[in-house]
Design a protein around this motif. Structure first.
Motif, PDB file in Angstrom:
ATOM      1  N   SER A  97       0.705  -1.235  -0.138  1.00 36.37           N
ATOM      2  CA  SER A  97       0.155   0.031  -0.155  1.00 36.37           C
ATOM      3  C   SER A  97       0.830   1.111  -0.202  1.00 36.37           C
ATOM      4  O   SER A  97       0.779   1.884  -0.847  1.00 36.37           O
ATOM      5  CB  SER A  97      -0.827   0.165   1.135  1.00 36.37           C
ATOM      6  N   PHE A  98       1.580   1.132   0.848  1.00 38.72           N
ATOM      7  CA  PHE A  98       2.673   2.521   0.936  1.00 38.72           C
ATOM      8  C   PHE A  98       3.534   2.656  -0.336  1.00 38.72           C
ATOM      9  O   PHE A  98       3.607   3.842  -0.902  1.00 38.72           O
ATOM     10  CB  PHE A  98       3.725   2.223   2.198  1.00 38.72           C
ATOM     11  N   ALA A  99       4.143   1.772  -0.827  1.00 41.44           N
ATOM     12  CA  ALA A  99       4.984   1.442  -2.012  1.00 41.44           C
ATOM     13  C   ALA A  99       4.046   2.234  -3.176  1.00 41.44           C
ATOM     14  O   ALA A  99       4.563   3.040  -3.961  1.00 41.44           O
ATOM     15  CB  ALA A  99       5.524   0.297  -2.392  1.00 41.44           C
ATOM     16  N   GLU A 100       2.979   1.773  -3.322  1.00 35.79           N
ATOM     17  CA  GLU A 100       1.929   2.179  -4.676  1.00 35.79           C
ATOM     18  C   GLU A 100       1.546   3.304  -4.330  1.00 35.79           C
ATOM     19  O   GLU A 100       1.294   4.104  -5.225  1.00 35.79           O
ATOM     20  CB  GLU A 100       0.977   1.062  -4.700  1.00 35.79           C
ATOM     21  N   LYS A 101       1.452   3.876  -3.195  1.00 43.44           N
ATOM     22  CA  LYS A 101       1.024   5.324  -2.942  1.00 43.44           C
ATOM     23  C   LYS A 101       2.366   6.229  -3.381  1.00 43.44           C
ATOM     24  O   LYS A 101       1.953   7.296  -4.000  1.00 43.44           O
ATOM     25  CB  LYS A 101       0.636   5.558  -1.522  1.00 43.44           C
TER      26      LYS A 101
END
Length: 250
Positions: free
Chosen positions: A195-199
């Protein structure tokens, strides 16, 4: 799994770099070299906006240097070359134009702690305790000291170094800035990392690139510094104390 590997997988503009070695993800020279090359390659890939560094297996993130290779070192030049492996990986992470997120599922020891500290933002599970065991075998965490001190400060670095046989908990690591967040298990960890990486990958890539430069300001001398530190470790690994201690791990 019984074969070492380094892989790069790209998904939704996130490059997932994974390394593995059957001996608790210990890092011999060939794996370190391949990891360095993969980080450089991924950093130059325009289809990738953000990188994630992870390892295979579910118990140990990285056990540090390969003891089998350490035992075999017979001269200072070979010793320097071996310890330069971690130096080159850390410098590749530092100089990469891409932000690197750490995904730490288990224990990190020695050079493994250096890899953790070289990420730009790090997630871990509650099982990801950390240890700097180098003094206990007659050397010291010289190569990784700059990156670990940069991350957690000199006091915490000293505490880990001098308590060389102690595993420090994931909560301790979080309190001292090594980990940003700690999760109950790998499932929760992977969900948060993705989630964090794709954000991040959805943000302005040029802004991410410039932010990376800012985060690593005042480290421009590290190519030379870490090379000099590798010489120190490469000499100490030849000492009688270290040779005798390493025999126990045969």
């Amino acid at each position: 799994m019984n074969q070492a590997y380094v892989t790069l997988e790209v998904k939704n503009k996130v490059g997932y770099i994974e390394f593995y070695h059957p001996q608790h993800n210990a890092m011999p020279s060939d794996v370190l070299s391949e990891l360095e090359e993969t980080i450089v390659k991924a950093g130059n890939d325009e289809t990738i906006a953000v990188l994630v560094l992870k390892s295979g297996g579910d118990r140990t993130f990285c056990a540090g240097a390969s003891f089998n290779e350490l035992i075999a070192i017979e001269d200072a030049e070979t010793g320097e070359q071996f310890f330069s492996g971690f130096a080159k990986v850390i410098n590749a992470m530092r100089k990469s134009p891409k932000l690197i997120i750490g995904r730490i599922q288990g224990k990190a020891v020695g050079g493994g702690v250096g890899l953790v500290a070289a990420t730009d933002y790090c997630f871990a599970t509650q099982f990801a305790s950390v240890k700097l065991s180098e003094l206990s075998i007659g050397i010291g965490p010289f190569v990784i000291e700059p990156v670990v001190t940069r991350r957690i400060g000199l006091n915490a670095m000293s505490q880990m170094t001098l308590n060389a046989e102690t595993f420090f908990t994931s909560e301790w690591a979080k309190e001292n800035g090594l980990f940003a967040e700690v999760f109950e298990d790998i499932i929760a960890l992977d969900k948060a990392v993705e989630s964090f990486a794709e954000k991040l990958a959805g943000y302005n890539t040029e802004a991410l690139k410039q932010m990376k430069k800012v985060l690593w300001e005042h480290t421009e001398n590290w190519d030379t510094l870490l090379s000099e530190r590798a010489k120190i470790s490469g000499t100490l690994v030849l000492s009688k104390f270290t040779k005798d201690t390493l025999q126990r791990f045969k």
